[in-house]
Design a protein around this motif. Structure first.
Motif, short mmCIF file in Angstrom:
data_model
loop_
_atom_site.label_atom_id
_atom_site.label_comp_id
_atom_site.label_asym_id
_atom_site.label_seq_id
_atom_site.Cartn_x
_atom_site.Cartn_y
_atom_site.Cartn_z
N ARG A 86 2.44 -14.93 -5.01
CA ARG A 86 3.75 -15.36 -5.48
C ARG A 86 3.96 -14.90 -6.91
O ARG A 86 3.01 -14.52 -7.60
CB ARG A 86 3.88 -16.88 -5.38
CG ARG A 86 2.86 -17.62 -6.22
CD ARG A 86 3.21 -19.07 -6.38
NE ARG A 86 2.19 -19.83 -7.05
CZ ARG A 86 1.92 -19.78 -8.35
NH1 ARG A 86 2.60 -18.99 -9.14
NH2 ARG A 86 0.96 -20.52 -8.88
N PRO A 87 5.22 -14.95 -7.38
CA PRO A 87 5.47 -14.60 -8.79
C PRO A 87 4.81 -15.60 -9.75
O PRO A 87 4.62 -16.77 -9.41
CB PRO A 87 7.00 -14.68 -8.90
CG PRO A 87 7.50 -14.56 -7.51
CD PRO A 87 6.45 -15.19 -6.64
N VAL A 144 0.63 -13.76 -8.76
CA VAL A 144 -0.50 -14.68 -8.73
C VAL A 144 -0.92 -14.91 -7.28
O VAL A 144 -0.08 -15.06 -6.40
CB VAL A 144 -0.09 -16.03 -9.38
CG1 VAL A 144 -1.16 -17.09 -9.20
CG2 VAL A 144 0.22 -15.81 -10.85
N ALA A 145 -2.23 -14.95 -7.07
CA ALA A 145 -2.78 -15.41 -5.79
C ALA A 145 -3.11 -16.88 -6.00
O ALA A 145 -3.97 -17.22 -6.82
CB ALA A 145 -4.03 -14.62 -5.42
N VAL A 198 -4.91 -21.04 -9.40
CA VAL A 198 -4.88 -19.59 -9.53
C VAL A 198 -6.23 -19.03 -9.11
O VAL A 198 -7.26 -19.36 -9.69
CB VAL A 198 -4.55 -19.17 -10.98
CG1 VAL A 198 -4.68 -17.67 -11.16
CG2 VAL A 198 -3.15 -19.64 -11.37
N LYS A 199 -6.21 -18.17 -8.08
CA LYS A 199 -7.42 -17.51 -7.61
C LYS A 199 -7.53 -16.10 -8.17
O LYS A 199 -8.60 -15.52 -8.21
CB LYS A 199 -7.45 -17.46 -6.09
CG LYS A 199 -7.61 -18.83 -5.46
CD LYS A 199 -7.69 -18.72 -3.95
CE LYS A 199 -8.13 -20.02 -3.35
NZ LYS A 199 -9.40 -19.90 -2.67
N GLY A 200 -6.39 -15.54 -8.60
CA GLY A 200 -6.37 -14.21 -9.17
C GLY A 200 -4.95 -13.85 -9.58
O GLY A 200 -4.00 -14.58 -9.27
N PHE A 201 -4.83 -12.74 -10.30
CA PHE A 201 -3.50 -12.29 -10.72
C PHE A 201 -3.54 -10.79 -10.94
O PHE A 201 -4.60 -10.19 -11.11
CB PHE A 201 -3.05 -13.02 -11.99
CG PHE A 201 -3.64 -12.45 -13.25
CD1 PHE A 201 -2.93 -11.55 -14.04
CD2 PHE A 201 -4.93 -12.80 -13.64
CE1 PHE A 201 -3.50 -11.02 -15.19
CE2 PHE A 201 -5.50 -12.27 -14.79
CZ PHE A 201 -4.78 -11.38 -15.56
N ILE A 202 -2.35 -10.21 -10.94
CA ILE A 202 -2.17 -8.81 -11.31
C ILE A 202 -0.95 -8.73 -12.22
O ILE A 202 0.03 -9.44 -12.01
CB ILE A 202 -2.02 -7.89 -10.08
CG1 ILE A 202 -2.07 -6.41 -10.50
CG2 ILE A 202 -0.75 -8.21 -9.29
CD1 ILE A 202 -2.25 -5.45 -9.34
N GLY A 241 -10.29 -10.58 0.03
CA GLY A 241 -9.13 -9.72 0.13
C GLY A 241 -8.04 -10.02 -0.89
O GLY A 241 -6.94 -9.46 -0.81
N ILE A 242 -8.32 -10.88 -1.84
CA ILE A 242 -7.31 -11.29 -2.82
C ILE A 242 -6.92 -10.11 -3.72
O ILE A 242 -5.73 -9.85 -3.92
CB ILE A 242 -7.79 -12.49 -3.64
CG1 ILE A 242 -7.89 -13.72 -2.74
CG2 ILE A 242 -6.88 -12.74 -4.84
CD1 ILE A 242 -8.55 -14.93 -3.37
#
Length: 160
Positions: free
Chosen positions: A8-9, A56-57, A64-68, A97-98
């Motif tokens: 999601r954003p 954000v994952a 939060v599990k991860g972000f880009i 796979g995140i």
């Protein structure tokens, strides 16, 4: 098995603290370039995150599990480029796979914005990240000795 996360954003109030912690714990230590203290302040990092697009994952609980973080760059008489600025996944969430899902969604965003390619830098010695991007279709196009980084590149086919 269905993924136990959603992409999601970025939500400023909800995500900022976790993302700042991920940057400081997982990204900054891998950087070969000297990072001044001012670049790692909450204010500087938050301003950087709010530029461009951050995805954000999030786990089922919202954690939060991860972000880009990506930016679309364009210059006169040059192709529009998706610049992958930062990607990090919590260590206990890796292998699910995140990172791949975040990268795929960022590339989709780039195609929507008419980017013809994506590029990023991987620090020398960060072999795990380098291999991750190679598997995702990126290729090393140049080594920057002054940065001690590899520049990677992947063509994108824009959405018409």
């Amino acid at each position: 098995m269905a993924a136990d996360y959603t992409i999601r954003p970025y939500r400023h109030r909800q995500d900022t603290a976790a993302i700042l912690e991920l940057i400081r714990r997982e990204l900054a230590p891998l950087s070969n370039a000297p990072i001044g203290r001012e670049a790692l302040t909450d204010r500087a990092l938050t301003a950087r995150i709010r530029q461009g697009r951050t995805l954000v994952a999030a786990g089922r609980s919202g954690s939060v599990k991860g972000f880009i973080h990506v930016m679309v760059t364009s210059r006169p008489n040059a192709p529009v480029l998706l610049q992958i600025d930062m990607l990090a996944v919590e260590p206990d969430s890796r292998g699910q796979g995140i990172g791949t899902a975040l990268l795929r969604e960022a590339e989709r965003y780039g195609r929507f914005r008419r980017c013809t390619a994506a590029s990023l830098f991987v620090d020398e010695g960060n072999d795990r990240a380098h291999l991750f991007y190679l598997r995702a279709g990126y290729r090393a196009i140049r080594y920057w000795p002054s940065l001690r980084c590899w520049e990677l590149y992947k063509p994108l086919i824009p959405v018409i």
